[in-house]
Design an enzyme around this catalytic site. Structure first.
Site, PDB file in Angstrom:
ATOM      1  N   LYS A   1     -10.262  -2.019  -2.163  1.00 38.67           N
ATOM      2  CA  LYS A   1     -10.091  -2.650  -0.859  1.00 38.67           C
ATOM      3  C   LYS A   1     -11.303  -2.300   0.031  1.00 38.67           C
ATOM      4  O   LYS A   1     -11.771  -1.169  -0.031  1.00 38.67           O
ATOM      5  CB  LYS A   1      -8.808  -2.138  -0.193  1.00 38.67           C
ATOM      6  CG  LYS A   1      -7.547  -2.302  -1.041  1.00 38.67           C
ATOM      7  CD  LYS A   1      -6.382  -1.545  -0.406  1.00 38.67           C
ATOM      8  CE  LYS A   1      -5.171  -1.499  -1.314  1.00 38.67           C
ATOM      9  NZ  LYS A   1      -4.058  -0.703  -0.743  1.00 38.67           N
TER      10      LYS A   1
ATOM     11  N   ASP B   1       0.863  -1.165   0.000  1.00 35.23           N
ATOM     12  CA  ASP B   1       0.000   0.000   0.000  1.00 35.23           C
ATOM     13  C   ASP B   1       0.914   1.234   0.000  1.00 35.23           C
ATOM     14  O   ASP B   1       2.104   1.127   0.341  1.00 35.23           O
ATOM     15  CB  ASP B   1      -0.888  -0.039   1.251  1.00 35.23           C
ATOM     16  CG  ASP B   1      -1.702   1.222   1.427  1.00 35.23           C
ATOM     17  OD1 ASP B   1      -2.437   1.585   0.491  1.00 35.23           O
ATOM     18  OD2 ASP B   1      -1.587   1.856   2.495  1.00 35.23           O
TER      19      ASP B   1
ATOM     20  N   ASP C   1      -0.132   5.149   0.921  1.00 39.77           N
ATOM     21  CA  ASP C   1      -0.377   6.117   1.991  1.00 39.77           C
ATOM     22  C   ASP C   1      -0.518   5.409   3.331  1.00 39.77           C
ATOM     23  O   ASP C   1      -1.400   4.563   3.520  1.00 39.77           O
ATOM     24  CB  ASP C   1      -1.629   6.928   1.679  1.00 39.77           C
ATOM     25  CG  ASP C   1      -1.493   7.712   0.382  1.00 39.77           C
ATOM     26  OD1 ASP C   1      -0.705   8.660   0.356  1.00 39.77           O
ATOM     27  OD2 ASP C   1      -2.153   7.345  -0.607  1.00 39.77           O
TER      28      ASP C   1
ATOM     29  N   THR D   1      -2.465   0.838  -4.487  1.00 42.36           N
ATOM     30  CA  THR D   1      -3.047   1.943  -3.740  1.00 42.36           C
ATOM     31  C   THR D   1      -4.515   2.164  -4.073  1.00 42.36           C
ATOM     32  O   THR D   1      -4.960   1.875  -5.186  1.00 42.36           O
ATOM     33  CB  THR D   1      -2.263   3.244  -4.016  1.00 42.36           C
ATOM     34  OG1 THR D   1      -2.882   4.343  -3.335  1.00 42.36           O
ATOM     35  CG2 THR D   1      -2.216   3.556  -5.511  1.00 42.36           C
ATOM     36  N   SER D   2      -5.252   2.711  -3.105  1.00 40.33           N
ATOM     37  CA  SER D   2      -6.645   3.085  -3.332  1.00 40.33           C
ATOM     38  C   SER D   2      -6.762   4.463  -3.964  1.00 40.33           C
ATOM     39  O   SER D   2      -7.861   4.882  -4.331  1.00 40.33           O
ATOM     40  CB  SER D   2      -7.420   3.054  -2.003  1.00 40.33           C
ATOM     41  OG  SER D   2      -7.498   1.746  -1.498  1.00 40.33           O
TER      42      SER D   2
END
Length: 216
Positions: A137, A11, A13, A106-107
């Site tokens: 996610k 991931d 952040d 990442t989202s």
């Protein structure tokens, strides 16, 4: 404890970089622009989820596309303002890995993720962003896609995450999970291994992959 992996999936952040100050500034401004109260905002889980899902929890469907574009603009524009920095251990840990052995999952949108990574000098060969998936996610889709792109069986991948949603995604993908207690307390995180941050770990590249160990 030693974990053996053929691919490492990170991931961004809260795992590689801290963007909490930027996120707080931008989402607070965004909420004000869209008339979202502090009470409404406080009930929504922000961390580790795509902006489109967060906006959908708070706003009518017809407003969501415009609202998502707005928060992306705010966050990208805020990157130079000093709200993004590397977390401890990130540069050394990634520097020990061959580029083809790891990916960022990442989202965030690709535009935002690239802006934040570029600001701290991290250049992944493989980046899976919100633009690349249909379900974010805690759905396993982002991590399964990363494994497929790297050509590695999910069972041989290790996920590094700071958020419960991301760890849930990693478990659902059938991957080993390592939790970093950077944005949540250790007792809030369910994983195969929980450490403070990447500085607690070492990586040894072998012919068979990567051996990850807790530093003494």
């Amino acid at each position: 404890m030693t974990i053996h992996a053929q691919a490492l999936l990170f991931d961004n952040d809260g795992t590689l970089v801290s963007s909490l100050l930027s996120v707080q500034r931008c989402w607070t401004r965004w909420a004000g622009e869209y008339g979202i109260t502090a009470e409404q905002f406080g009930r929504v889980e922000l961390h580790g989820r795509p902006a489109a899902e967060i906006a959908a929890d708070l706003l009518p469907a017809h407003v969501v596309p415009e609202a998502v574009a707005r928060i992306e603009d705010l966050e990208v524009e805020d990157v130079p303002n000093g709200g993004v920095h590397l977390l401890p251990g990130t540069r050394d840990f990634l520097g020990a890995l061959p580029a083809e052995r790891w990916a960022v999952v990442t989202s965030a949108t690709r535009r935002l993720a690239e802006a934040r990574l570029d600001a701290v000098g991290i250049l992944p060969k493989t980046l899976i962003a919100a633009d690349d998936i249909t379900r974010g996610k805690p759905d396993p889709e982002p991590y399964l896609l990363a494994a497929r792109v790297l050509g590695v069986d999910p069972a041989h991948c290790v996920v590094f995450e700071d958020a419960p949603a991301g760890l849930q995604a990693g478990r659902a993908a059938g991957m080993t999970t390592v939790a970093l207690a950077t944005t949540h307390q250790a007792h809030e995180l369910t994983a195969d291994l929980v450490v403070e941050d990447l500085s607690a770990l070492s990586a040894l590249v072998t012919d068979g992959g990567v051996e990850i160990a807790v530093r003494p």
